[in-house]
Motif scaffolding. Sequence first.
Motif, PDB file in Angstrom:
ATOM      1  N   ILE A 154     163.349  25.007   9.185  1.00  0.00           N
ATOM      2  CA  ILE A 154     161.876  24.622   8.646  1.00  0.00           C
ATOM      3  C   ILE A 154     161.138  25.697   9.214  1.00  0.00           C
ATOM      4  N   VAL A 155     161.054  25.892  10.500  1.00  0.00           N
ATOM      5  CA  VAL A 155     160.194  26.945  10.869  1.00  0.00           C
ATOM      6  C   VAL A 155     160.278  28.303  10.164  1.00  0.00           C
ATOM      7  N   THR A 156     161.250  28.810   9.835  1.00  0.00           N
ATOM      8  CA  THR A 156     161.405  29.904   9.175  1.00  0.00           C
ATOM      9  C   THR A 156     161.263  29.740   7.755  1.00  0.00           C
ATOM     10  N   ALA A 157     161.233  28.985   7.060  1.00  0.00           N
ATOM     11  CA  ALA A 157     160.971  28.622   5.562  1.00  0.00           C
ATOM     12  C   ALA A 157     159.356  28.522   5.827  1.00  0.00           C
ATOM     13  N   GLN A 158     158.672  27.802   6.641  1.00  0.00           N
ATOM     14  CA  GLN A 158     157.337  28.146   6.657  1.00  0.00           C
ATOM     15  C   GLN A 158     156.762  29.574   6.872  1.00  0.00           C
ATOM     16  N   ALA A 159     157.242  30.230   7.857  1.00  0.00           N
ATOM     17  CA  ALA A 159     157.059  31.597   7.794  1.00  0.00           C
ATOM     18  C   ALA A 159     157.332  32.320   6.693  1.00  0.00           C
ATOM     19  N   ILE A 160     158.237  32.005   5.858  1.00  0.00           N
ATOM     20  CA  ILE A 160     158.599  32.710   4.669  1.00  0.00           C
ATOM     21  C   ILE A 160     157.272  32.561   3.694  1.00  0.00           C
ATOM     22  N   SER A 161     156.885  31.225   3.670  1.00  0.00           N
ATOM     23  CA  SER A 161     155.662  30.888   2.772  1.00  0.00           C
ATOM     24  C   SER A 161     154.593  31.623   3.112  1.00  0.00           C
ATOM     25  N   LEU A 162     154.478  31.751   4.592  1.00  0.00           N
ATOM     26  CA  LEU A 162     153.244  32.357   4.988  1.00  0.00           C
ATOM     27  C   LEU A 162     153.151  33.713   4.615  1.00  0.00           C
ATOM     28  N   ILE A 163     154.061  34.631   4.539  1.00  0.00           N
ATOM     29  CA  ILE A 163     154.175  35.953   4.427  1.00  0.00           C
ATOM     30  C   ILE A 163     154.161  36.253   2.982  1.00  0.00           C
ATOM     31  N   TYR A 164     154.746  35.272   2.040  1.00  0.00           N
ATOM     32  CA  TYR A 164     154.579  35.407   0.884  1.00  0.00           C
ATOM     33  C   TYR A 164     153.107  35.310   0.237  1.00  0.00           C
ATOM     34  N   GLN A 165     152.166  34.222   0.885  1.00  0.00           N
ATOM     35  CA  GLN A 165     150.897  34.168   0.412  1.00  0.00           C
ATOM     36  C   GLN A 165     150.153  35.289   0.907  1.00  0.00           C
ATOM     37  N   PHE A 166     150.521  36.207   1.586  1.00  0.00           N
ATOM     38  CA  PHE A 166     149.555  37.409   2.158  1.00  0.00           C
ATOM     39  C   PHE A 166     149.336  38.122   0.939  1.00  0.00           C
ATOM     40  N   TRP A 167     150.531  38.591   0.282  1.00  0.00           N
ATOM     41  CA  TRP A 167     150.131  39.564  -1.075  1.00  0.00           C
ATOM     42  C   TRP A 167     149.490  39.205  -2.060  1.00  0.00           C
ATOM     43  N   ILE A 168     149.359  37.719  -2.350  1.00  0.00           N
ATOM     44  CA  ILE A 168     148.427  37.339  -3.401  1.00  0.00           C
ATOM     45  C   ILE A 168     146.878  37.074  -3.093  1.00  0.00           C
ATOM     46  N   HIS A 169     146.464  37.580  -2.142  1.00  0.00           N
ATOM     47  CA  HIS A 169     145.056  37.723  -1.631  1.00  0.00           C
ATOM     48  C   HIS A 169     144.321  39.339  -1.910  1.00  0.00           C
ATOM     49  N   THR A 170     144.534  39.627  -3.287  1.00  0.00           N
ATOM     50  CA  THR A 170     144.037  40.654  -3.641  1.00  0.00           C
ATOM     51  C   THR A 170     143.501  40.918  -5.141  1.00  0.00           C
ATOM     52  N   GLN A 171     142.354  41.533  -5.237  1.00  0.00           N
ATOM     53  CA  GLN A 171     141.766  41.715  -6.699  1.00  0.00           C
ATOM     54  C   GLN A 171     142.147  42.955  -7.465  1.00  0.00           C
ATOM     55  N   LEU A 172     143.393  43.547  -6.738  1.00  0.00           N
ATOM     56  CA  LEU A 172     143.959  44.935  -7.249  1.00  0.00           C
ATOM     57  C   LEU A 172     145.084  44.875  -8.255  1.00  0.00           C
ATOM     58  N   ILE A 173     145.717  43.486  -8.279  1.00  0.00           N
ATOM     59  CA  ILE A 173     146.926  43.140  -8.895  1.00  0.00           C
ATOM     60  C   ILE A 173     146.433  42.198 -10.006  1.00  0.00           C
ATOM     61  N   ASN A 174     146.668  42.473 -11.197  1.00  0.00           N
ATOM     62  CA  ASN A 174     146.254  41.854 -12.617  1.00  0.00           C
ATOM     63  C   ASN A 174     147.430  40.752 -12.930  1.00  0.00           C
ATOM     64  N   ARG A 175     147.222  40.188 -14.016  1.00  0.00           N
ATOM     65  CA  ARG A 175     148.238  39.208 -14.278  1.00  0.00           C
ATOM     66  C   ARG A 175     149.730  39.768 -14.303  1.00  0.00           C
TER      67      ARG A 175
END
Length: 286
Positions: A154-175
């Motif tokens: 579970i802790v590993t899955a939570q870490a994977i989710s947190l890491i995934y969500q890092f890259w979506i915080h950007t204005q430089l990637i479009n649709r």
Amino acid sequence: MSPIILFAIPAFGLLILAEWWRATKLQRDIYEIRDTAANLSMGVGNVLIASFVKAGTVALYFVIYEFRIFDLPTGFSAATLWVWPLLILAEDFCYYWFHRIHHESRLFWAAHVNHHSSQRYNYAVALRQSWTTPITGMPFWLILPLIGFHPLMIVTAQAISLIYQFWIHTQLINRLGPLEWVFNTPSHHRVHHGANPQYIDKNYGGILIIWDRLFGSFEPEHEPVRYGLTKNIKSHNPLHIAFHAWQGMFRDIALPNTWKNRLGLIFKRPGWRPANEHLRPNQNSE
């Protein structure tokens, strides 16, 4: 704190530098030094606090795991390959409701609001993490060990989710085309950080956007996003960022009122007002 997160931190730093460099080349003003310093301070505080809280949370997972309903395979062998996609899906479902409730109830919003308090949007904002959601978020994943998922998985899955969500915080990637039907993307998450009326309380997903489509909280990106809160705090002080909403909530419930109204000021939506208003205008809205 999962070791996976600790190993990812240097990569986060490199991506922040890369985004800043690229934005400079494009003459995009998406970084500001005081805002970035505040983001990094919030991230460090979250890591320190979460390291202590997570130990207790994992211990609770192990206690619940003793009463599990199913005996699911554990570990990282070939025999467990089918469990991991199921766990990622289940964890993301839990994250959706954790995130949604942290927007729709003032008590939980007080913990989560700091992540939305920057008026900028970049990879550094992904590190603007709460100092109190490690506590308020604890109950939302307790169903997973009860189902039979091993606590360390579970802790590993939570870490994977947190890491995934890092890259979506950007204005430089479009649709990103068809991927946006299933996955959370920078476009979807820009909407989530918007203070535009039609963007408020939308797109709660972590890795997947399917939950928002299923539960009616999806909104595509149309007009340019105005980042921040409906009432911005205008401070770069980490202590104020972390606790201003808690302070406002406790101040409101200390004023003369009925206990029913006080409970409403704690648990109802942020910005909810009692009918017999005794509070200063807009004091509890964000």
